[in-house]
Design a protein around this motif. Structure first.
Motif: not given
Length: 309
Positions: A131-134, A144-151, A182-186
């Motif tokens: 169901x995710x976008x292509x 924005x999205x600090x955990x993703x940014x840190x990674x 995926x967490x950030x997108x949701x």
């Protein structure tokens, strides 16, 4: 029960493959389709992602941007949308490096990316991923999205200046990146407009039912017993579940049982009687019949084929 982690784990068939890509303008790289899902992380500079399907506009990418391509479709990366692209035939893998390397282009401004793919089973994708976008495009600048940014920052630091331990750290960070993406997108989906799995994971009725199915696929669940956990009538629960998840409760239960069985067959030496019991089947015969109906192979044949792949 972390349904997102479980869903992804059920599709994983190997470790991610990655290439550190250094482009100097003018540069263009045509990337063919891959088995699984593709990803790009912009570590330095800017570039464009150009989808190959007609009607899809090029996407401008900046430092910290992350792109996830759900089905590993082919595309182009370039310093400008119109720059001619060559195929990726020059990736270099050296035992001393945690990932491959690729340098391309001329003498102009530099762009540094981490490109790669996650080996996900696309033959039977979990509906959460389907169901995710292509193309998922996430920006991590401006808080924005600090955990993703840190990674992303940790990956950039390890790749820019490899040190003792980098060979183990980089693959682990890339592996974790998928969950962060995926967490950030949701979490980006506004509650008022969220639909499908983005809404199901936070729904007060559907989420507990999904958790129950994932925690105990061997339980003899019925629509009535799941509806009771959700605090709804049988009919209201079935409608709500089907609307958000994309299939009725019992169909999803069968899907998850078969997914669990396939994973046990691939990753363990458990006898078929044990696999049958763990997935809610009273006999090895009933389990084998259901499994062959879903996969087109008997459980033993599936195990042998998956080990040989």
């Amino acid at each position: 029960m972390d349904i997102l982690t479980e869903a992804l784990s059920s599709m994983r068939t190997g470790q991610p493959a990655s290439v550190r890509t250094e482009g100097r303008a003018p540069w263009g790289l045509r990337l063919p389709p891959v088995v699984g899902a593709g990803f790009h992380v912009v570590l330095y500079g800017t570039c464009w992602l150009v989808p190959l399907e007609e009607g899809n506009a090029p996407i401008a990418l900046s430092p910290g941007d992350v792109v996830f391509l759900r089905d590993g479709r082919g595309h182009i990366l370039a310093d400008q949308p119109g720059t001619p692209a060559v195929y990726d035939r020059a990736s270099q893998f050296r035992p001393s490096l945690p990932i491959g390397t690729l340098s391309i282009g001329g003498e102009g401004p530099r762009t540094s990316l981490l490109c790669g793919n996650y080996h996900l089973d696309q033959a039977r994708p979990h509906p959460l991923v389907r169901q995710l976008p292509a193309i998922v495009h996430l920006q991590t600048r401006h808080g924005r999205h600090p955990e993703l940014s840190a990674a992303v920052q940790l990956l950039g630091a390890e790749l820019e200046n490899p040190r003792i331990g980098s060979t183990g750290i980089v693959p682990a960070l890339i592996d974790s990146l998928l969950l962060y993406i995926l967490r950030a997108w949701f979490e980006e989906q506004p509650p008022a407009t969220a639909a499908g799995w983005a809404a199901a994971l936070g729904d007060s009725a559907v989420a507990p039912a999904l958790t129950a199915i994932h925690q105990a696929p061997s339980t003899a669940w019925t629509v009535e017993s799941l509806a009771a956990r959700a605090g709804l009538s049988r009919a209201a629960f079935a409608r709500r579940f089907t609307s958000l998840v994309g299939e009725p409760p019992m169909a999803y239960l069968t899907r998850w049982r078969m997914t669990t069985a396939a994973r046990l067959l691939r990753e363990s030496e458990a006898p078929l009687t044990t696999v049958a019991a763990k997935t809610g089947y009273g006999s090895e015969y009933a389990f084998a019949k259901a499994f062959k109906r879903e996969f087109g192979l008997a459980p033993g044949g599936y195990r042998r084929e998956s080990r040989a792949a």
